[in-house]
Design an enzyme around this catalytic site. Sequence first.
Site, mmCIF file in Angstrom:
data_model
loop_
_atom_site.group_PDB
_atom_site.id
_atom_site.type_symbol
_atom_site.label_atom_id
_atom_site.label_comp_id
_atom_site.label_asym_id
_atom_site.label_seq_id
_atom_site.Cartn_x
_atom_site.Cartn_y
_atom_site.Cartn_z
ATOM 1 N N HIS A 246 0.810 -1.221 0.000
ATOM 2 C CA HIS A 246 0.000 0.000 0.000
ATOM 3 C C HIS A 246 0.845 1.274 0.000
ATOM 4 O O HIS A 246 0.325 2.363 0.193
ATOM 5 C CB HIS A 246 -0.938 -0.007 1.217
ATOM 6 N N HIS B 222 -5.288 0.961 -2.565
ATOM 7 C CA HIS B 222 -6.244 1.061 -3.672
ATOM 8 C C HIS B 222 -5.954 2.309 -4.497
ATOM 9 O O HIS B 222 -5.688 3.369 -3.959
ATOM 10 C CB HIS B 222 -7.691 1.050 -3.168
ATOM 11 N N GLY C 198 -10.990 0.121 -7.272
ATOM 12 C CA GLY C 198 -11.776 1.065 -8.055
ATOM 13 C C GLY C 198 -11.485 1.046 -9.540
ATOM 14 O O GLY C 198 -11.857 1.977 -10.267
ATOM 15 N N MET D 296 -12.082 -6.896 -7.937
ATOM 16 C CA MET D 296 -12.839 -7.684 -6.980
ATOM 17 C C MET D 296 -14.337 -7.446 -7.177
ATOM 18 O O MET D 296 -15.007 -8.167 -7.902
ATOM 19 C CB MET D 296 -12.395 -7.343 -5.549
ATOM 20 N N SER D 297 -14.860 -6.406 -6.559
ATOM 21 C CA SER D 297 -16.308 -6.155 -6.617
ATOM 22 C C SER D 297 -16.774 -5.839 -8.032
ATOM 23 O O SER D 297 -17.924 -6.124 -8.396
ATOM 24 C CB SER D 297 -16.693 -5.024 -5.663
#
Length: 205
Positions: free
Chosen positions: A102, A122, A156, A176-177
């Site tokens: 990160h 992210h 995102g 992912m999502s």
Amino acid sequence: MELHAVTNDSLPAEELIKQIIAIASEVDFIHIRERSKTASELVDLVKSLLLEGVPKEKLIINDRVDVALLTNIHRVHLPGHSFSPKELREKFPHLHAGVSVHSIEEGKAAEKNGAEYVIFGHVYDTTCKPGLQARGVQLVKELTSLLSIPVVAIGGVTPERVPELRHVNVKGIAVMSGIFTHHQPRKMAQAFSKQVKENPYEEAL
């Protein structure tokens, strides 16, 4: 570029298996990241995927080295707080390991500790990380210029943002999502795959 699909630990095993089978041909790697499932459940999940014809080479086990060893999967992905990939390969030379990072410092440390690649995020604002500021594309660019190992961007990422990430030399994107919460995961995987496989040299002609 590579397309990594990361499971989001929100589906029962049967539904997750169906989704992974649906997207397997569209993605390069599938990260099994199911922290709420037991080792036994994860082993059964992986065995079911292999029986259904999901290529072993595409599967990456997140965090659970024991599950990878029991199912003969050769790729693992480690959280930043885990043991070093170098230590892991001293015991299990056949395993390939990446690490989640990160920051620039964490990226450098992961490379020094033997990671074969890092997933950095992210990058953009995402509902998965509410209230946490996105790290931005500029930091991705800095990381790819400093590391000699590949960088995969997560957080995102949408199909429309893939060209921007290509320009900062990432090896791939992880979603992912964007795939696993969509009502048509295969359609979304195809949308990402189309962008990832675009030839930038053709665009310039």
